[in-house]
Design an enzyme around this catalytic site. Structure first.
Site, PDB file in Angstrom:
ATOM      1  N   HIS A  44       0.851  -1.273   0.238  1.00 18.48           N
ATOM      2  CA  HIS A  44      -0.117   0.603   0.125  1.00 18.48           C
ATOM      3  C   HIS A  44       0.237   1.544  -0.005  1.00 18.48           C
ATOM      4  CE1 HIS A  44      -2.610  -3.309   1.431  1.00 18.48           C
ATOM      5  NE2 HIS A  44      -2.325  -3.386   1.529  1.00 18.48           N
ATOM      6  N   SER A  68      14.350  21.733 -16.618  1.00 22.54           N
ATOM      7  CA  SER A  68      12.867  22.720 -16.803  1.00 22.54           C
ATOM      8  C   SER A  68      13.090  23.389 -17.271  1.00 22.54           C
ATOM      9  CB  SER A  68      12.189  22.318 -15.245  1.00 22.54           C
ATOM     10  OG  SER A  68      10.863  23.682 -14.508  1.00 22.54           O
ATOM     11  N   LYS A  97      15.236  21.567 -11.243  1.00 18.86           N
ATOM     12  CA  LYS A  97      14.549  20.071 -11.671  1.00 18.86           C
ATOM     13  C   LYS A  97      15.373  19.357 -12.436  1.00 18.86           C
ATOM     14  CE  LYS A  97      10.673  18.988 -11.347  1.00 18.86           C
ATOM     15  NZ  LYS A  97       9.646  19.449 -11.935  1.00 18.86           N
ATOM     16  N   GLU A 134       9.171   8.329 -17.051  1.00 18.91           N
ATOM     17  CA  GLU A 134       7.407   8.842 -17.216  1.00 18.91           C
ATOM     18  C   GLU A 134       7.476   7.898 -18.781  1.00 18.91           C
ATOM     19  OE1 GLU A 134       7.154  12.742 -16.539  1.00 18.91           O
ATOM     20  OE2 GLU A 134       9.028  12.169 -14.984  1.00 18.91           O
TER      21      GLU A 134
END
Ligand code: ARG
Length: 466
Positions: free
Chosen positions: A166, A287, A293, A300
């Protein structure tokens, strides 16, 4: 794509002059597949050569014709490989393009090639040949990724990280053990592709349009020449079903699903909130606005590309479902999803092996995360059970101890013995060995467990399996 000079349908199509007007330009573009099926060219040539040689051996065409076809195909293959072959939209697909060029090169022998054959069994053969080669390449790429996982795992047998359920801290696990979970998934993926390959590796040629041919052909001979293990046993089925492509795509969707799960973990682990790993810069981007970043773009994108492969699976299933026997033009739509599935999967696997090789592990961060979340609570319960407490009572006692530690703002091993004993009188000094991360891991030493001894054995076994 150059339109052909002559526009007479009898000349442009592969069929007779049965039509009174040419196909409209729009319909031509709508029905043509050469833009994408030219990718099958080399397999089309292989299939044609095997067919022609069989026709020769069976006395259906002359040996001079076979020699002429071989000569012509050698030229065509060179043209295709050099990118010099002139593909014509007017000639609809890869098959008619190559056949027409052959006839240009060798005359009547080229026109005899299609004896006892149809584009229906021809295309099914080409796709199977192409897919068989793709499966072999995919198997190699899967194996390389497995090797990369084993290399990384080999360095981290003793590296403890929180195992999650979980996404809550559950129990300590060896990082190598975690990586080996993906090794197992990929091993099953390879089994699936190998199994699928058996059904891909059957020869449709000889089925002709749908019913077989009146010529005395030798299908076994063609199968052998092309390395097919068997011939398709029913001509109607051979030209029409694309189940082999569907099951391949289903296997690919599962592999992509496994990689998507792994990607999700890499993304989480790379987030500063976890900070368990760092990915090499070459797999990340920055970024344009936030200078700090470093984004895990590659994982992804892998996670995103599963959608594309799942879509192809649904496309192929849907393509097949309403088709009456035997061949229907619907089947021309099998190629783009299949090609894109292979391209996506191969590229993903290749980049993934490299990416895994570039993972920098941060054991301190993993260790720190283990001190938050009471990762050894189950070990305390098991300890009580070994001292005679029934498991349910032990579970309850430890739950109260966890609550106490939470309020005290510490982990279980930080509680003094006297305090631990308030939750169960059987607790003694030896409890602290059980509450350590090392003790917890080491105790799970059976096959498939996370103890370093078990993981080392699993690693050795995995290496032997490769
Ligand atoms: N381009 C076609 C395909 O991909 C080849 C078979 C065409 N057969 C036919 N009867 N029109 O399926």
């Amino acid at each position: 794509m150059q339109p052909e000079n002559s526009s007479s349908p009898a000349v442009t199509g592969g069929w007779s002059g049965r039509f009174s007007e040419p196909v409209s330009e729009l319909v031509k573009r709508y029905t043509a597949s050469v833009d994408f099926d030219r990718r099958l060219a080399e397999y089309d040539i292989q299939g044609s050569l095997a067919h022609a040689r069989m026709l020769g051996a069976c006395g259906i065409v002359s040996s001079d014709d076979v020699a002429a076809i071989e000569r012509g195909m050698t030229t065509i293959l060179a043209e295709v490989r050099a990118g010099e072959f002139v593909w014509k939209l007017d000639l609809e697909d890869v098959h008619l393009n190559i056949e027409r060029r052959l006839t240009e090169l060798v005359g009547d022998a080229g026109k005899r090639l299609h004896t006892g054959r149809s584009r229906n069994d021809q295309v099914a053969t080409d796709v199977r040949l192409w897919l068989r080669a793709a499966i072999d390449e995919i198997d190699g790429a899967l194996r390389s990724l497995q090797c990369a996982l084993l290399d990384l795992a080999g360095e981290h047998v003793e590296t403890a990280m929180p195992g999650f359920t979980h996404l809550q801290v559950a129990q300590p696990v060896s990082f190598a053990h975690h990586l080996l979970a993906y090794f197992e998934m990929l091993a099953r993926d390879r089994e699936r592709f190998a199994d699928c390959r058996k059904r891909v590796n059957r020869l449709p040629l000889g089925a002709a349009a749908l019913a077989g041919t009146s010529f005395p052909i030798d299908r076994e001979r063609v199968a052998q020449a092309l390395g097919f293990a068997e011939v398709c046993r029913n001509s109607l089925d051979a030209v029409s079903d694309r189940d082999f492509a569907i099951e391949f795509t289903a296997a690919a969707a599962l592999t992509m699903t496994h990689l998507s799960r792994f990607s999700e973990e890499l993304i989480l682990w790379m987030s500063p909130s976890f900070g368990f790993i760092d990915l090499a810069d070459r797999f990340c981007t920055g970024s344009s606005i936030m200078p700090q970043k470093k984004n895990p773009d590659v994982p992804e994108l892998v996670r995103g590309k599963v959608g594309r492969v799942n879509g192809h699976l649904i496309a192929l299933l849907t393509l097949m479902k309403g088709q009456p026997l035997a061949y229907n033009k619907d089947n021309q739509e099998d190629k783009e999803p299949l090609f894109d599935t292979v391209d996506t999967l191969l590229m993903t696997l290749t980049i993934y092996a490299d990416m895994v090789g570039g993972i920098r592990v941060k054991p301190e961060a993993m260790r720190a995360a283990l001190t938050r979340g009471f990762a050894t609570a189950t070990d305390l319960a098991d300890y009580l059970v070994r001292k005679g407490v029934p498991f349910r009572d032990a579970h309850e006692a430890v739950a109260r101890a966890v609550r106490h530690a939470e309020q005290a703002g510490c982990d279980l091993p930080q509680l003094p013995l006297a305090q631990l004993q308030q939750f169960s009188p059987v607790i003694a000094e030896d409890v602290f060995a059980v509450l350590t991360v090392e003790g917890s891991m080491a105790s799970r030493s059976h096959i498939g467990g996370t103890a370093p001894t078990a993981v080392r054995a699993a690693l050795a076994q995995a290496r032997r399996r490769l």
